[in-house]
Enzyme design. Structure first.
Site, mmCIF file in Angstrom:
data_model
loop_
_atom_site.group_PDB
_atom_site.id
_atom_site.type_symbol
_atom_site.label_atom_id
_atom_site.label_comp_id
_atom_site.label_asym_id
_atom_site.label_seq_id
_atom_site.Cartn_x
_atom_site.Cartn_y
_atom_site.Cartn_z
ATOM 1 C CG HIS A 130 23.089 49.267 26.541
ATOM 2 N ND1 HIS A 130 23.348 48.223 25.676
ATOM 3 C CD2 HIS A 130 24.086 50.156 26.364
ATOM 4 C CE1 HIS A 130 24.459 48.471 25.013
ATOM 5 N NE2 HIS A 130 24.932 49.636 25.394
ATOM 6 C CG HIS B 251 25.364 54.518 27.076
ATOM 7 N ND1 HIS B 251 26.576 54.048 27.543
ATOM 8 C CD2 HIS B 251 25.071 53.772 25.978
ATOM 9 C CE1 HIS B 251 26.992 53.065 26.757
ATOM 10 N NE2 HIS B 251 26.097 52.874 25.799
HETATM 11 P P1 AMP Z 1 27.662 50.085 23.894
HETATM 12 O O1 AMP Z 1 28.926 50.572 23.204
HETATM 13 O O2 AMP Z 1 26.527 51.066 23.745
HETATM 14 O O3 AMP Z 1 27.286 48.673 23.513
HETATM 15 O O4 AMP Z 1 28.026 50.138 25.429
HETATM 16 C C1 AMP Z 1 28.213 49.013 26.223
HETATM 17 C C2 AMP Z 1 28.646 49.526 27.584
HETATM 18 O O5 AMP Z 1 28.554 48.456 28.493
HETATM 19 C C3 AMP Z 1 30.081 50.050 27.640
HETATM 20 O O6 AMP Z 1 30.070 51.408 28.087
HETATM 21 C C4 AMP Z 1 30.761 49.130 28.649
HETATM 22 O O7 AMP Z 1 31.700 49.805 29.465
HETATM 23 C C5 AMP Z 1 29.591 48.588 29.443
HETATM 24 N N1 AMP Z 1 29.747 47.263 30.035
HETATM 25 C C6 AMP Z 1 30.167 46.131 29.419
HETATM 26 N N2 AMP Z 1 30.124 45.085 30.271
HETATM 27 C C7 AMP Z 1 29.655 45.581 31.449
HETATM 28 C C8 AMP Z 1 29.398 44.995 32.737
HETATM 29 N N3 AMP Z 1 29.598 43.701 32.970
HETATM 30 N N4 AMP Z 1 28.929 45.795 33.722
HETATM 31 C C9 AMP Z 1 28.713 47.116 33.492
HETATM 32 N N5 AMP Z 1 28.936 47.714 32.305
HETATM 33 C C10 AMP Z 1 29.413 46.962 31.304
#
Ligand code: AMP
Ligand code: ZN
Length: 143
Positions: free
Chosen positions: A107, A109
């Site tokens: 993903h 950001h």
């Molecule tokens: P990363 O540290 O790059 O893996 O970021 C994962 C992101 O996903 C974090 O910023 C979380 O807050 C976000 N996240 C986790 N679960 C969900 C969810 N169900 N819906 C929306 N965002 C999520």
């Protein structure tokens, strides 16, 4: 001997696969056949978005190049929409636990920046609020 599958197997439970298949809730602001974008549930700043491929891959380099290009096209769309909130933003991708990746489905950001000194601190994060999320979806989901 069977042929190797080019598609990385999704783990038994991947929350972003679930969101991509509409089996888990999310504040979706963009969707096409191959990608989706939704609000981060624990945003660094207002309007923090995540852009995903629907196809499971742990990291960007696990996706075939055409899928990477398709994902980047959607990142471009969401960057333009983030500009409805503020002119500046960060685009980030965490690959691997040591880089801060906690969801192992690739993903990007997109993090709008409003002039805060350093939003990338756990202490500056608060859970997404429903009313604000609904307002953001209205602002960001219009084509
Ligand atoms: P990363 O540290 O790059 O893996 O970021 C994962 C992101 O996903 C974090 O910023 C979380 O807050 C976000 N996240 C986790 N679960 C969900 C969810 N169900 N819906 C929306 N965002 C999520
Ligand atoms: Zn997945």
């Amino acid at each position: 001997m069977g042929r190797a599958s080019p598609k990385p197997a999704a783990p038994a439970s991947c929350i972003f696969c679930e969101i991509g298949q509409h089996r888990a809730p999310a504040y979706v602001v963009y969707e096409d056949t191959e990608t989706m974008a939704f609000l981060d549930i624990f945003p660094f700043t207002r309007g923090h978005l995540l852009v995903i491929p629907k196809r499971h891959a742990p990291r960007l380099t696990d996706l075939p190049f055409p899928d990477q290009a398709t994902l980047l096209r959607s990142v471009d769309v969401l960057c333009r929409r983030a500009e409805r909130l503020t002119s500046d933003y960060n685009v980030a991708l965490n690959a691997g636990a040591n880089a801060g990746q906690i969801v192992f489905h690739v993903h990007f950001h997109v993090i709008p920046r409003y002039g805060e000194p350093n939003p990338f601190l756990a202490a500056s994060r608060a859970p997404l609020k429903v009313r604000d999320a609904e307002e953001l979806v209205t602002t960001l989901s219009a084509p």
